[in-house]
Design a protein around this motif. Structure first.
Motif, PDB file in Angstrom:
ATOM      1  N   LEU B 114      28.128  40.645  34.219  1.00 37.74           N
ATOM      2  CA  LEU B 114      27.446  41.049  35.430  1.00 37.74           C
ATOM      3  C   LEU B 114      28.289  42.116  36.127  1.00 37.74           C
ATOM      4  CD1 LEU B 114      24.845  39.710  35.636  1.00 37.74           C
ATOM      5  CD2 LEU B 114      25.795  37.992  37.135  1.00 37.74           C
ATOM      6  N   LEU B 115      27.631  42.892  36.949  1.00 36.75           N
ATOM      7  CA  LEU B 115      28.340  43.964  37.648  1.00 36.75           C
ATOM      8  C   LEU B 115      28.637  43.583  39.092  1.00 36.75           C
ATOM      9  CD1 LEU B 115      28.235  45.804  35.364  1.00 36.75           C
ATOM     10  CD2 LEU B 115      26.656  47.302  36.558  1.00 36.75           C
ATOM     11  N   MET B 116      29.803  43.966  39.533  1.00 33.54           N
ATOM     12  CA  MET B 116      30.197  43.718  40.905  1.00 33.54           C
ATOM     13  C   MET B 116      30.534  45.087  41.485  1.00 33.54           C
ATOM     14  SD  MET B 116      32.365  40.541  41.678  1.00 33.54           S
ATOM     15  CE  MET B 116      31.987  39.716  43.182  1.00 33.54           C
ATOM     16  N   ILE B 117      29.853  45.457  42.544  1.00 27.20           N
ATOM     17  CA  ILE B 117      30.047  46.821  42.967  1.00 27.20           C
ATOM     18  C   ILE B 117      30.712  46.969  44.330  1.00 27.20           C
ATOM     19  CG2 ILE B 117      28.073  47.617  41.659  1.00 27.20           C
ATOM     20  CD1 ILE B 117      26.531  47.748  44.226  1.00 27.20           C
ATOM     21  N   GLY B 118      31.537  47.982  44.438  1.00 26.36           N
ATOM     22  CA  GLY B 118      32.177  48.305  45.705  1.00 26.36           C
ATOM     23  C   GLY B 118      31.968  49.774  45.994  1.00 26.36           C
ATOM     24  N   GLU B 119      31.458  50.064  47.164  1.00 26.60           N
ATOM     25  CA  GLU B 119      31.217  51.455  47.538  1.00 26.60           C
ATOM     26  C   GLU B 119      32.311  51.903  48.496  1.00 26.60           C
ATOM     27  OE1 GLU B 119      27.547  52.129  49.685  1.00 26.60           O
ATOM     28  OE2 GLU B 119      27.448  54.191  48.949  1.00 26.60           O
TER      29      GLU B 119
END
Lengths: 354, 354
Positions: B114-119
DNA sequence: CTGTTAGCGCCTTCAG
DNA sequence: CTGAAGGCGCTAACAG
């Protein structure tokens, strides 16, 4: 030494990264008990009457050792992960969902959470799978976001978990939902035209859509209301789906058969582009010959010449609020929560100064 | 009984959700040992010589009890999480990063991740913070993705972790990077024009940009190469930044001072829109009077009238490949990996049938 | 195949 | 403030 490798990775596929420093290391280094260190780590010094100086000392050691708590251990212990799951049908559908995500992301940050996203591509099987996956990972809550259809059927597994619907609603309104207030937006659009003296021969471009995507119906309802309240008449609707080519084609044939309207209300910015193209092909100038107002407030609105005045969807605010509602567990406040669209002024309505 | 509550939620803020079924429950129910159940869960029946029938029985119980392994426990034990972290500067910048994300997402799914995103919003402090956060959570690898600047300085913390750069490169080329092959794209664009017999009076619209964003330079280099190889001459460059209004303005003043060119190569689709607008204002028809070709292959390209032929960035493929490279740990294959742009035909080049 | 033992790293009583 | 002890759920080595 050459024979060593085979032996020391006995731990299956476990990565052999040099053991990280643990809380016990910190405690020892600082000369306190693990218990104390734990309390300090979690800022519960007051309850335990831990002196400021020892706290400071321990914190110093943490810095020095570059200690970082093991999130997995915390997660296991606390049965929560400071993580929010996002289930979305189409993450890649343009700036739309991206902005929702941005809002959610910054709000999540505020609460020390991270986002975990799953894109279902509209596939129910994949959706079920991703929901399971997210739940397995013990996310603290789930944001169910959709771009295409606005009325959805929430997966059963989410019924009893903290969940917020973003940009959609469930038929049984027992879950909080964040939505744009399209009806009020429709009123605002119409009032903007009416305020500019455009009271007759105003047409809507775009179809109302069906029940599963009520944005069109709501916008149109708002528009009609405003006209009725102003004792003016909405001339009618030029039907077409909400995209560039259909709008271009529909308006072109309409102009062939009819006359030049005084103003057009485009149900989204893509429709506006089509409308601009059709008007340009007839040599009609905006806003001199025809005024145009639109919905969405996307980048596209600002690319048109002149920029089209558009009622901007509060996307980042919506994403933000989704997280807030989720984390504040205002689950009592169920049912839809509507955020207002904001007029983004261009120069496409007569009398406006861009 | 009334006094119980205070006692049984001694576990701090721990959620009192009815205890999930554990592997031990399954084992007991199926009449096997926890060990056996574990092996079956992880599909290692062969190594342990577990009979097919007991395996089947245990699996049946798992289904019946709707058993789901506790990912946090597994994570803690295995020190890995089946999760990929994504650090991105602007997730919300249109369909661009979204498509990269989509590619990454589907590839991740393929590998059960799964992807975990941080902007980061371009904020270095926030970036550091998010990197820490991701690392704390023991992501199995990180995709460092950027939309704006293509040359970046990779955070030190990532140096010794599995990392892949997406749509950018680091000066010290010691990390795998996935990029579009803009130079080849430039050649392809030019060759398309040349193939249509457009050999002279062809202009580029848009500036080359600086070293931190080498896409322009690369595209132009490719264009020049193709013209040189064909013994033709690129007439020159009409300088403007890569956006709608600047392109519209630049071309308008250029047309005032000069003449009607035979073809324009727009460095991205937004520039094309500006160019279309400026040409339309002069009453010039595409492709009859002027041919246009563009880069990006975004939705916008298909919205123009006629659709502009555009060299599409392989965004989803890039996202996909980023995950593949990361997970296959082809870290030996360092340095940039370039994916080709594909011509997306519109009707904006003379002789094309849209 | 089973049972035991051990431990991942952390949090929280509870009795000093 | 300390120390001991228990446990989150799962994996793994080891001796049957």
């Amino acid at each position: 030494v050459a024979a060593a490798p085979a032996g020391n990775r006995g731990e299956g596929t476990l990565v052999a990264r040099s053991r990280r420093t643990t809380l016990l290391d910190v405690a020892k280094q600082a000369g306190v008990s693990r218990t104390t260190a734990s309390y300090i780590l979690n800022d519960r010094t007051e309850q335990m009457r831990i002196s400021e100086e020892t706290a400071a000392r321990v914190r110093a050691v943490m810095d020095e050792l570059e200690y970082r708590p093991n999130r997995n251990a915390q997660n296991l212990r606390r049965a929560q992960t400071k993580t929010i799951g996002v289930i979305s049908d189409f993450v890649a559908s343009g700036a739309f969902s991206s902005q929702l995500l941005r809002g959610a992301n910054t709000a999540a940050r505020r609460h020390d959470h991270l986002l975990m996203i799953g894109e279902t591509l509209g596939d129910p099987a994949l959706e079920t799978l991703l929901v399971e996956e997210l739940l397995d990972r013990q996310v603290d809550g789930i944001i169910y976001l959709t771009v295409s259809a606005s009325t959805v059927h929430l997966p059963d597994r989410l019924r009893d978990r903290p969940t917020v619907l973003l940009n959609c609603v469930d038929p049984n309104l027992d879950v909080p939902a964040i939505l744009p207030d399209d009806e009020a937006g429709g009123r605002a659009a119409a009032e903007h035209l009416l305020g500019a003296g455009l009271r007759r021969d105003v047409w809507v471009v775009g179809d109302a859509g069906d029940d599963s995507a009520p944005a069109g119906q709501n916008r149109i309802r708002g528009i009609r209301q405003a006209f009725r309240d102003a004792d003016a008449d909405l001339a009618g609707i030029i039907e077409c789906s909400w995209d560039v080519q259909p709008a271009r084609a529909a308006l072109a044939t309409w102009l062939d058969a009819r006359h030049v309207p005084s103003a057009l209300i485009c149900l989204n910015d893509r429709v506006s582009l089509g409308v601009y193209q059709a008007l340009a092909a007839r040599g009609l100038a905006i806003p001199r010959d025809v005024s145009v107002i639109s919905f969405d407030g996307s980048d596209l609105a600002s690319w048109l010449d002149p920029q089209v005045s558009s009622l901007a969807l509060p996307l980042t605010a919506m994403g933000d609020m989704a997280v807030e509602v989720l984390l504040n567990a205002d689950h009592h406040a169920v049912g839809p929560l509507m955020l207002p669209l904001l007029l983004q002024r261009g120069g496409s309505v007569i009398g406006e100064d861009s």
